[in-house]
Structure formats: structure tokens, C-alpha cells
Motif scaffolding. Structure first.
Motif, PDB file in Angstrom:
ATOM      1  N   GLU A 126       0.879  -1.174   0.000  1.00 14.73           N
ATOM      2  CA  GLU A 126       0.000   0.000   0.000  1.00 14.73           C
ATOM      3  C   GLU A 126       0.911   1.217   0.000  1.00 14.73           C
ATOM      4  O   GLU A 126       1.593   1.490   0.973  1.00 14.73           O
ATOM      5  CB  GLU A 126      -0.903   0.012   1.228  1.00 14.73           C
ATOM      6  CG  GLU A 126      -2.004  -1.010   1.193  1.00 14.73           C
ATOM      7  CD  GLU A 126      -3.034  -0.760   0.093  1.00 14.73           C
ATOM      8  OE1 GLU A 126      -3.208   0.400  -0.344  1.00 14.73           O
ATOM      9  OE2 GLU A 126      -3.659  -1.742  -0.324  1.00 14.73           O
ATOM     10  N   GLY A 128      -0.141   4.429  -1.165  1.00 11.44           N
ATOM     11  CA  GLY A 128      -0.862   5.685  -1.230  1.00 11.44           C
ATOM     12  C   GLY A 128      -1.271   6.272   0.100  1.00 11.44           C
ATOM     13  O   GLY A 128      -2.133   7.142   0.150  1.00 11.44           O
ATOM     14  N   ARG A 142       2.814   4.925  -7.772  1.00  5.17           N
ATOM     15  CA  ARG A 142       1.746   4.896  -6.778  1.00  5.17           C
ATOM     16  C   ARG A 142       0.382   4.725  -7.435  1.00  5.17           C
ATOM     17  O   ARG A 142      -0.437   3.920  -7.000  1.00  5.17           O
ATOM     18  CB  ARG A 142       1.774   6.181  -5.953  1.00  5.17           C
ATOM     19  CG  ARG A 142       0.777   6.157  -4.806  1.00  5.17           C
ATOM     20  CD  ARG A 142       0.573   7.491  -4.245  1.00  5.17           C
ATOM     21  NE  ARG A 142      -0.061   8.317  -5.286  1.00  5.17           N
ATOM     22  CZ  ARG A 142      -0.662   9.450  -5.067  1.00  5.17           C
ATOM     23  NH1 ARG A 142      -0.694   9.941  -3.857  1.00  5.17           N
ATOM     24  NH2 ARG A 142      -1.211  10.134  -6.024  1.00  5.17           N
ATOM     25  N   ASP A 143       0.131   5.460  -8.508  1.00  4.24           N
ATOM     26  CA  ASP A 143      -1.170   5.375  -9.183  1.00  4.24           C
ATOM     27  C   ASP A 143      -1.373   4.017  -9.852  1.00  4.24           C
ATOM     28  O   ASP A 143      -2.454   3.428  -9.769  1.00  4.24           O
ATOM     29  CB  ASP A 143      -1.306   6.495 -10.208  1.00  4.24           C
ATOM     30  CG  ASP A 143      -1.421   7.869  -9.569  1.00  4.24           C
ATOM     31  OD1 ASP A 143      -1.605   7.961  -8.333  1.00  4.24           O
ATOM     32  OD2 ASP A 143      -1.304   8.869 -10.313  1.00  4.24           O
ATOM     33  N   GLY A 146      -1.784   1.318  -7.007  1.00  5.73           N
ATOM     34  CA  GLY A 146      -3.072   1.493  -6.330  1.00  5.73           C
ATOM     35  C   GLY A 146      -4.236   1.038  -7.187  1.00  5.73           C
ATOM     36  O   GLY A 146      -5.148   0.351  -6.710  1.00  5.73           O
ATOM     37  N   ARG A 150      -6.692  -2.291  -6.495  1.00  6.21           N
ATOM     38  CA  ARG A 150      -8.156  -2.158  -6.417  1.00  6.21           C
ATOM     39  C   ARG A 150      -8.847  -3.045  -7.444  1.00  6.21           C
ATOM     40  O   ARG A 150      -9.837  -3.715  -7.132  1.00  6.21           O
ATOM     41  CB  ARG A 150      -8.562  -0.698  -6.617  1.00  6.21           C
ATOM     42  CG  ARG A 150     -10.056  -0.511  -6.468  1.00  6.21           C
ATOM     43  CD  ARG A 150     -10.446   0.924  -6.375  1.00  6.21           C
ATOM     44  NE  ARG A 150     -11.898   1.036  -6.376  1.00  6.21           N
ATOM     45  CZ  ARG A 150     -12.541   2.166  -6.432  1.00  6.21           C
ATOM     46  NH1 ARG A 150     -11.877   3.309  -6.457  1.00  6.21           N
ATOM     47  NH2 ARG A 150     -13.854   2.192  -6.439  1.00  6.21           N
TER      48      ARG A 150
END
Length: 182
Positions: A126, A128, A142-143, A146, A150
């Protein structure tokens, strides 16, 4: 139908150890998929890799897959378990790819999951939970991670959050958000 499990959490939380324990509890033959690239000149990185190796049972097969994760998942044998550690290092290996190539790569992985004949356990970091990185490649990492986590969690049977040495089953305790496409 295979089970897909996601174990996510911050650094040094115990997520790899929890994923390894889940693999042992399965009683199935385990293939450990290491996504990290080895850098012999980086002693600290090599020590991290060695600690992971020492913790694994001797009867586990270890496969290095810094790029070809999708192919390994698609060829997994029935009645076995694939433990992938970790998605963060796998994503990092694609940071030099443009957004279209990355999207194809991540969709290819997500597409093979429902077809997999083995149980799958993914470990993911994780990233973010802190500040937005001040540099473009940090934001891209990070994007991408993430979003992948998800999207992956939307197809998992079980999702664990490991933090502070505790594993929380988010599939039981949480409420699933609508899945996303990108």
C-alpha cells in the motif's frame, strides 16, 4: 474454480509472512513467484531477497518472474498454489512503459485470473497512505499500483490488510466499493 487471495499492507507489516502462512495452510504444492529483479551491486537489496529466501520452506519451487507473471499464472497446475510476492516490485519493473502498454499488461493479468487452475495468493504494498510523491515516476508508480490492487481486489475471494503485525480480513469486515475499469 481456484481461489484468489490478496494480502496488502504497508512496508514491514508482516504481509509476506501472512501470505506464506496462508500458502502453508493450504497444504498444496507451492510455487513462489519472485517478481523482484536482482541487482548484485546493491548489497542491501540482495540481503532483503535473501531474507525472503531463507524464510521459505525448502520444498517450495521458486520462480523468478520480474516481467512474465501473467504467463506463469496462466500455466499454473491444478491443485497447486502460486504465491506472488510482490505486485509492487512487478509494477516497478514496468515504469519505463507507456500508459497504453501498462494498461494492456495489467488487463492481461486480470483476464487470466478467472481461468487459473491453481489457487493464487498475491502480496501487494500500500503506497498511497502518504503524501503525493513530488516526482513524476513516483506518482506513476503509486497510481499504477493502487489501481491494480483495487482492480485485483474486485476479483478476489478474500482480501487481507496486514498492518502492525495483524491480518484483517477485509472481505468480512469491509464493504466492497464499486469496481473500476482504470
Amino acid at each position: 474454480m481456484s481461489k484468489v487471495i490478496l494480502v496488502t499492507g504497508p512496508a514491514r507489516s508482516g504481509k509476506s509472512e501472512w501470505a506464506e502462512d496462508l500458502a502453508i495452510q493450504s497444504g498444496k504444492p507451492v510455487t513462489y513467484v519472485a517478481t523482484a529483479m536482482e541487482y548484485p551491486d546493491d548489497q542491501e537489496w540482495q540481503e532483503r531477497i535473501e531474507k525472503h529466501k531463507q524464510r521459505r520452506p525448502q520444498d517450495w519451487l521458486t520462480v523468478s518472474a520480474p516481467i512474465e507473471l501473467t504467463a506463469i499464472v496462466s500455466k499454473a497446475q491444478p491443485d497447486s498454489l502460486i504465491l506472488v510476492d510482490s505486485l509492487g516490485t512487478w509494477v516497478a519493473n514496468f515504469l519505463d512503459k507507456d500508459d497504453l502498454e501498462w494498461e494492456k499488461t495489467s488487463v492481461d493479468l486480470l483476464t487470466v485470473l478467472p481461468l487459473a487452475e491453481a489457487d493464487l495468493v498475491f502480496v501487494a504494498e500500500e503506497t498511497g497512505w502518504g503524501v503525493v510523491p513530488a516526482y513524476p515516476v513516483g506518482r506513476k508508480f503509486r497510481d499504477r499500483l493502487g489501481t491494480l490492487v483495487r482492480r485485483l481486489s474486485a476479483v478476489c475471494n478474500t482480501v487481507y490488510l496486514v498492518t502492525g503485525g495483524y491480518a484483517l480480513d477485509l472481505s468480512v469486515l469491509g464493504v466492497s466499493l464499486p469496481s473500476i475499469k482504470s
